[in-house]
Scaffold this motif. Structure first.
Motif, mmCIF file in Angstrom:
data_model
loop_
_atom_site.group_PDB
_atom_site.id
_atom_site.type_symbol
_atom_site.label_atom_id
_atom_site.label_comp_id
_atom_site.label_asym_id
_atom_site.label_seq_id
_atom_site.Cartn_x
_atom_site.Cartn_y
_atom_site.Cartn_z
ATOM 1 N N GLN A 360 0.713 -1.084 0.097
ATOM 2 C CA GLN A 360 0.028 0.088 -0.034
ATOM 3 C C GLN A 360 0.694 1.331 -0.066
ATOM 4 O OE1 GLN A 360 -3.518 -0.169 2.728
ATOM 5 N NE2 GLN A 360 -2.473 -1.855 3.539
ATOM 6 N N SER A 361 0.608 2.358 -0.851
ATOM 7 C CA SER A 361 1.315 3.323 -0.901
ATOM 8 C C SER A 361 0.419 4.831 -0.954
ATOM 9 C CB SER A 361 2.217 3.355 -2.012
ATOM 10 O OG SER A 361 1.595 3.624 -3.118
ATOM 11 N N LEU A 362 0.885 5.824 -0.362
ATOM 12 C CA LEU A 362 -0.038 7.204 -0.439
ATOM 13 C C LEU A 362 0.754 8.000 -0.857
ATOM 14 C CD1 LEU A 362 -2.841 8.035 0.630
ATOM 15 C CD2 LEU A 362 -1.364 9.116 2.576
ATOM 16 N N ARG A 414 -3.703 0.193 -3.654
ATOM 17 C CA ARG A 414 -3.263 -1.050 -2.977
ATOM 18 C C ARG A 414 -3.070 -2.194 -3.864
ATOM 19 N NH1 ARG A 414 -6.048 -4.102 2.276
ATOM 20 N NH2 ARG A 414 -5.080 -6.068 2.253
ATOM 21 N N THR A 415 -2.074 -3.290 -3.747
ATOM 22 C CA THR A 415 -1.781 -4.098 -4.709
ATOM 23 C C THR A 415 -2.084 -5.585 -3.916
ATOM 24 O OG1 THR A 415 -0.008 -2.793 -5.852
ATOM 25 C CG2 THR A 415 0.049 -5.282 -6.204
ATOM 26 N N PHE A 416 -2.852 -6.276 -4.448
ATOM 27 C CA PHE A 416 -3.300 -7.657 -3.675
ATOM 28 C C PHE A 416 -2.363 -8.694 -4.099
ATOM 29 C CE2 PHE A 416 -6.992 -5.032 -4.298
ATOM 30 C CZ PHE A 416 -7.390 -4.837 -2.734
ATOM 31 N N LYS A 417 -2.182 -8.809 -5.676
ATOM 32 C CA LYS A 417 -1.348 -9.959 -6.244
ATOM 33 C C LYS A 417 -0.826 -9.365 -7.462
ATOM 34 C CE LYS A 417 -1.947 -13.325 -3.364
ATOM 35 N NZ LYS A 417 -0.840 -14.006 -2.757
ATOM 36 N N PRO A 418 0.217 -9.797 -8.010
ATOM 37 C CA PRO A 418 0.605 -9.018 -9.320
ATOM 38 C C PRO A 418 -0.612 -8.882 -10.307
ATOM 39 C CG PRO A 418 2.165 -10.839 -8.509
ATOM 40 C CD PRO A 418 0.941 -10.932 -7.618
ATOM 41 N N THR A 467 -12.041 6.065 -9.015
ATOM 42 C CA THR A 467 -11.317 4.693 -8.635
ATOM 43 C C THR A 467 -11.271 3.688 -9.683
ATOM 44 O OG1 THR A 467 -11.816 3.057 -6.831
ATOM 45 C CG2 THR A 467 -13.752 3.887 -7.989
ATOM 46 N N ASP A 468 -10.390 2.955 -9.567
ATOM 47 C CA ASP A 468 -9.968 2.115 -10.723
ATOM 48 C C ASP A 468 -9.377 0.579 -9.961
ATOM 49 O OD1 ASP A 468 -9.906 3.936 -13.240
ATOM 50 O OD2 ASP A 468 -8.600 4.798 -11.579
ATOM 51 N N TYR A 469 -9.948 -0.219 -10.663
ATOM 52 C CA TYR A 469 -9.783 -1.853 -10.289
ATOM 53 C C TYR A 469 -9.400 -2.587 -11.625
ATOM 54 C CZ TYR A 469 -10.105 -6.301 -8.044
ATOM 55 O OH TYR A 469 -9.937 -7.730 -7.721
ATOM 56 N N GLN A 470 -8.493 -3.279 -11.595
ATOM 57 C CA GLN A 470 -8.045 -4.406 -12.438
ATOM 58 C C GLN A 470 -7.637 -5.638 -11.691
ATOM 59 O OE1 GLN A 470 -4.486 -2.401 -14.026
ATOM 60 N NE2 GLN A 470 -3.288 -3.756 -13.406
ATOM 61 N N THR A 471 -7.937 -6.693 -12.762
ATOM 62 C CA THR A 471 -7.741 -8.247 -12.091
ATOM 63 C C THR A 471 -7.342 -9.085 -13.366
ATOM 64 O OG1 THR A 471 -8.496 -9.811 -10.711
ATOM 65 C CG2 THR A 471 -10.062 -8.826 -12.155
ATOM 66 N N PRO A 472 -6.475 -10.170 -13.294
ATOM 67 C CA PRO A 472 -6.411 -11.087 -14.201
ATOM 68 C C PRO A 472 -7.332 -12.002 -14.332
ATOM 69 C CG PRO A 472 -4.754 -11.468 -12.612
ATOM 70 C CD PRO A 472 -5.294 -10.031 -12.147
ATOM 71 N N PRO A 833 12.339 0.994 -7.849
ATOM 72 C CA PRO A 833 11.242 1.885 -7.907
ATOM 73 C C PRO A 833 10.041 1.644 -7.063
ATOM 74 C CG PRO A 833 11.767 1.114 -10.177
ATOM 75 C CD PRO A 833 12.877 0.227 -9.192
ATOM 76 N N ARG A 834 9.451 2.679 -6.420
ATOM 77 C CA ARG A 834 8.373 2.493 -5.649
ATOM 78 C C ARG A 834 6.998 2.494 -6.369
ATOM 79 N NH1 ARG A 834 9.555 3.849 -0.092
ATOM 80 N NH2 ARG A 834 11.803 3.855 -0.020
ATOM 81 N N LYS A 835 6.110 1.752 -6.047
ATOM 82 C CA LYS A 835 4.776 1.774 -6.755
ATOM 83 C C LYS A 835 4.070 2.982 -6.188
ATOM 84 C CE LYS A 835 1.532 -1.047 -8.856
ATOM 85 N NZ LYS A 835 1.734 -1.841 -9.720
ATOM 86 N N LYS A 836 3.712 4.004 -7.040
ATOM 87 C CA LYS A 836 2.957 5.528 -6.630
ATOM 88 C C LYS A 836 1.406 5.086 -6.776
ATOM 89 C CE LYS A 836 6.723 7.420 -5.606
ATOM 90 N NZ LYS A 836 7.810 6.551 -6.166
#
Length: 869
Positions: A360-362, A414-418, A467-472, A833-836
């Motif tokens: 998680q990042s802010l 927030r990243t749950f899984k790749p 808000t955005d959501y993506q999933t494989p 690199p950090r995930k922003k």
């Protein structure tokens, strides 16, 4: 019953979107090209076989464990795929993923001979030696090093000593930090060099001949950009621009605005650890600049602070000869003018990012921009009626275009899984605009006879949340969806004042004061689906729905009847990778173009009474259908990209010139929804390495346009007119790396006459040459550049309708020589690199004049779908 159904539906969706369920059914997400579950389509046989547990796995009590680490940094490799392959059958029989510490383990293994295969995006797929499991064996493999894979999925990178141009699946990237002659300038100086773009003498940007574009800065909008793109670009220093992305076919994730496409300007960021301070300065005949930028990063916290200022000084002269027909009388106006510009631009930023947790990042950012544009004009005007001198006037005019803007955003991800992540972004923007002029009206002998002043104050503010959501979905599919709301308000107030040669200025009843209060609320939702076939076809399809509601009042209490509207805008992008590094792409999308602030502003600006400017608050949006087909390939040391495109616009917003019925011989320029525009064209550009240190690149742009719309006829009634034409443009740039830190570059650009509904805009050109010397072990540099050094630029524009004809010639004295200096203080070390957090991208308002977009060829190129960062 309804409650039970909703709970059942929610549970089903949660199950479907849970990566652990997906992995259990389809196997873990793929790694690099050819890896198990790989998304690159390079090992079709293995991809088909490994869809989780491909064959019944014999059970036992054996165990294999280890730790995956980066071969260079030694840091753990998270979420990598570990496949267990039966040596006898060469088929995968079990698999797992590494955890946040890079650790993995496979348990309950039956005795036998096995091979492990490790894969993850950005790393080369690695196979282990044969390992033998006997009953009750616990094998610890220790640290397993994964080497980085230098290949990037879905990209064709220009070969040569410097990748000045890159082509990705959905966009073209111009790496501005390779350009040395733009140093010390502003963003418009950089955009002049970008393929498919052209920038006119006023700084207005066109993409494939259309100014109907959206300009983003670091994937974010700004109210100052919405107000005036040309002025906004002058606030952004060229030295801070890392790259420019040209997105001609945006996916459904982007706002539907920007008929011709989106331009995303990426400023320089770093993933450095420590403290640093950069100094950039330049001095020239036409402009000087000073910039200070610092950054600090320690642990989970990163801070950036920057400031930039630029002052310019330039002269110009112009002539105008126009004829109007009003009420059966023919009037001819002849005008000579001079102007001296003294612009000052500044930009100041403060940014912060913080890792709340491992996944998680802010991030937060504040950007303040200021513009102080002052222009002094002289206007000598003669008006003739039937070739008899009717009036002579002499005016000294001081124009002031001032603005202050602030953009504040807060983003969380927030990243749950790749490949599975959720983000929420907010942004508040506000711009205050002042567009005033003060005129001294002189007699024939030069004495002051009267004075005039126009006061026009505007504010433009907006608040956005998205808000955005993506999933494989399985190994070769990606689902993305999200929603967005924009609340926008424009407030414009204006009045005229008159006075004699002395005394106070008083209200002018012949030019009454007025106001415009314009509220626009937009709600949007989108869904996008990506599918990559084993034969290397990538399909990205999506649709976006936007509803726009508008309330507007003129002069405080007069309601303007502007109806709400809804639009469904589909998009389709297809790419195919061929042998030999060749890529073919095809795309279709529909775009919306909403009117911008200056196009709506009803203030009548008579700074030049012969060329009056006024907006139209009743403008409707325009709709455009775009299609394009492109091919890119690398032949030996030369990269070539060629594309053809077509554009059909209905209800198009365009400038219209009509004779004034109150000021003799004057022309009023306003905006109307003119009707139809049809455009077809082509772009060809190349980059070649003559030697490892000498590159040449350039291109040709050409398009044909047909326009049809309404204009007043000689009898005062509206008539339909049309115009057609071809416009050509091109650019050529060469870079040379010399010994001992020296480098040199030359650049040239040309744009031919551009057809308009009522005439033709003149051609113009520009050129520059520069050299640079790196000093202090490349901590700093000193440069010298010259622009248009053989003379200024002249542009001739003609207008012809049944009621008016006009020829204007502008001479811009923009010859320039500048010296630049930069130096970096501080000691930094690189870190990963950090995930922003994702950022708001309001690309939905028409201007005057991403880092992402589509996923790469494979959603495994995390983060796929590439919402602008």
């Amino acid at each position: 019953m309804k409650r039970y159904f909703l709970l059942l539906l929610l549970g089903t969706l949660t199950t479907l979107l849970d990566p652990s369920v997906i992995y259990a059914q389809f196997g873990p997400p793929g790694g690099g090209p050819g890896g198990p579950g790989g998304f690159g389509g390079q090992d079709t046989r293995r991809k088909k076989e490994f869809t989780g547990v491909a064959e019944e796995t014999p059970k036992g009590n054996g165990k294999i464990a280890g730790i995956l680490v980066d071969s260079t940094s030694g840091k753990p490799v998270e979420f990598a795929t570990v496949a267990l392959i039966n040596v006898a059958t060469n088929k995968p029989i079990d698999g797992t993923t590494s955890d946040a510490k890079g650790q993995f383990s496979l348990t309950k293994l039956a005795p036998g001979d096995y091979r492990l295969q490790y894969s993850f995006i950005g790393y080369k797929t690695r196979d282990s030696q044969k390992v033998t499991v006997v009953k009750g064996t616990d094998l610890n493999l220790g640290s397993v090093k994964l080497p980085a894979d230098v290949r990037t999925l879905g990209e064709v990178v220009v070969t040569g000593q410097a990748a000045l141009i890159e082509e990705k699946v959905d966009r073209l990237v111009f790496n501005a930090d390779k350009d040395i002659t733009a140093k010390g300038g502003d963003a418009s100086d950089v955009l002049k060099r970008v393929p498919m773009l052209s920038v006119d003498l006023d700084g207005n940007v066109s993409l494939r001949g259309s100014q109907n574009i959206r300009v983003l800065i670091n994937n974010k909008p700004s109210t100052i950009v919405a107000a005036n793109v040309a002025d906004a670009l002058k606030q952004l220093p060229a030295d801070m621009i890392k790259s420019v992305e040209v997105i001609t076919s945006p996916s459904a994730k982007y706002d539907a605005e920007g008929a011709a496409g989106i331009i995303n300007i990426i400023t320089k960021k770093n993933t450095l650890h420590g403290l640093t301070l950069n100094v950039d300065a330049g001095a020239g005949l036409r402009a000087s600049n000073l910039g200070l930028n610092g950054s600090y990063r320690q642990g989970k916290l990163g801070l950036t602070l920057g400031g930039f200022g630029r002052a310019g000084y330039n002269g110009a002269s112009s002539t105008l000869d126009q004829t109007t027909k009003v009420g059966g009388q023919t009037l001819r106006t002849s005008q000579q003018g001079t102007a001296f510009d003294k612009p000052i631009f500044g930009q100041y930023t403060l940014g912060m990012d913080y890792d709340l947790a491992k996944n998680q990042s802010l991030s937060a950012n504040v950007r303040f921009g200021t513009r102080n544009f002052i222009q002094q004009q002289t206007q000598l005007t003669n008006t003739y009626a039937n070739e008899v001198l009717r009036n002579m006037s002499n005016r000294d005019v001081d124009r002031k275009d001032l603005s202050n803007s602030v953009d504040m955003n807060l983003d969380y991800i927030r990243t749950f899984k790749p490949q599975q992540e959720w983000s929420i972004s907010t942004q508040y923007s506000r711009t205050g605009l002042t567009n005033n002029f003060y005129a001294d009206i002189l007699g024939q002998t030069g004495e002051l006879t009267s004075r005039q002043r126009n006061l026009n104050n505007n504010t433009n503010q907006e608040f956005t949340i998205q808000t955005d959501y993506q999933t494989p979905i399985r190994k070769n599919q990606l689902l993305e969806f999200g929603g967005k709301a924009i609340m926008r308000q424009v407030d414009s107030r204006f009045q005229y004042q008159l006075g004699g040669s002395t005394g106070e200025l008083v209200f002018d009843p012949t030019n009454p004061s007025g106001s415009l209060l314009y509220n626009q609320n937009i709600g949007a939702g989108y869904i996008s689906y990506t599918y990559v076939t084993p034969s290397k076809y990538t399909f990205k399809v999506g649709t976006r729905y936007e509803h726009t509601g508008i309330t507007a009042k003129a002069n405080e209490n007069t309601n303007l009847n502007i109806p709400a509207y809804s639009n469904l805008v589909p998009s389709i992008n297809v790419s195919k990778s061929l042998k030999g590094g060749t890529t073919v792409k095809a795309a279709y999308n529909r775009r919306i173009q909403r009117p911008g602030l200056q196009q709506l502003n009803p203030n009548v600006n008579t700074a030049n009474p012969q060329m009056i400017m006024v907006g139209n608050p009743n403008l409707s949006p325009e709709l455009t259908d775009n299609v394009e087909l492109s091919l890119s390939s690398t032949v030996k040391k030369t990269y070539i990209n060629a594309s053809v495109f077509g554009r059909l616009t209905n209800n198009g917003i365009s400038q219209i010139r009509i004779p004034s019925d109150t000021l003799a011989g004057a022309i009023i320029t306003t905006f109307q929804n003119i009707g139809v525009q049809r455009t077809v064209g082509t772009n060809v550009f190349f980059n070649t390495s003559i030697t490892p240190k000498w590159t040449v690149n350039g291109g040709i742009d050409a398009y044909y346009v047909y326009m049809q719309g309404l204009t007043p006829g000689a009898d005062g009634k509206s008539i339909t007119i049309s115009n057609t034409g071809v416009s050509l443009g091109g650019r050529l740039m060469s870079q040379l790396q010399l010994d001992k830190g020296w480098s040199a570059q030359v650049f040239s650009f040309f744009r031919g006459p551009s057809p308009q509904l009522q005439g033709t805009m003149g051609s113009f050109y520009m050129y520059s040459v520069g050299v640079r010397k790196d000093v202090a072990n490349k901590r700093g540099s000193i440069g010298l550049a010259a622009e248009n050094f053989a003379g200024g630029v002249t542009m001739r524009t003609t207008l012809n309708t049944p009621t008016l004809s006009s020829v204007s010639v502008t001479n811009l004295y923009n010859s320039n020589v500048k010296v630049t200096f930069s130096y970096r203080i501080g000691k930094m070390t690189f870190e990963a690199p950090r995930k922003k957090g994702r950022s708001v991208s309001n690309d939905d308002v028409k201007g005057e004049g991403d880092g992402g977009g589509q996923p790469q060829a494979a959603p495994a190129a995390a983060p796929a779908g590439g919402r602008p960062r």
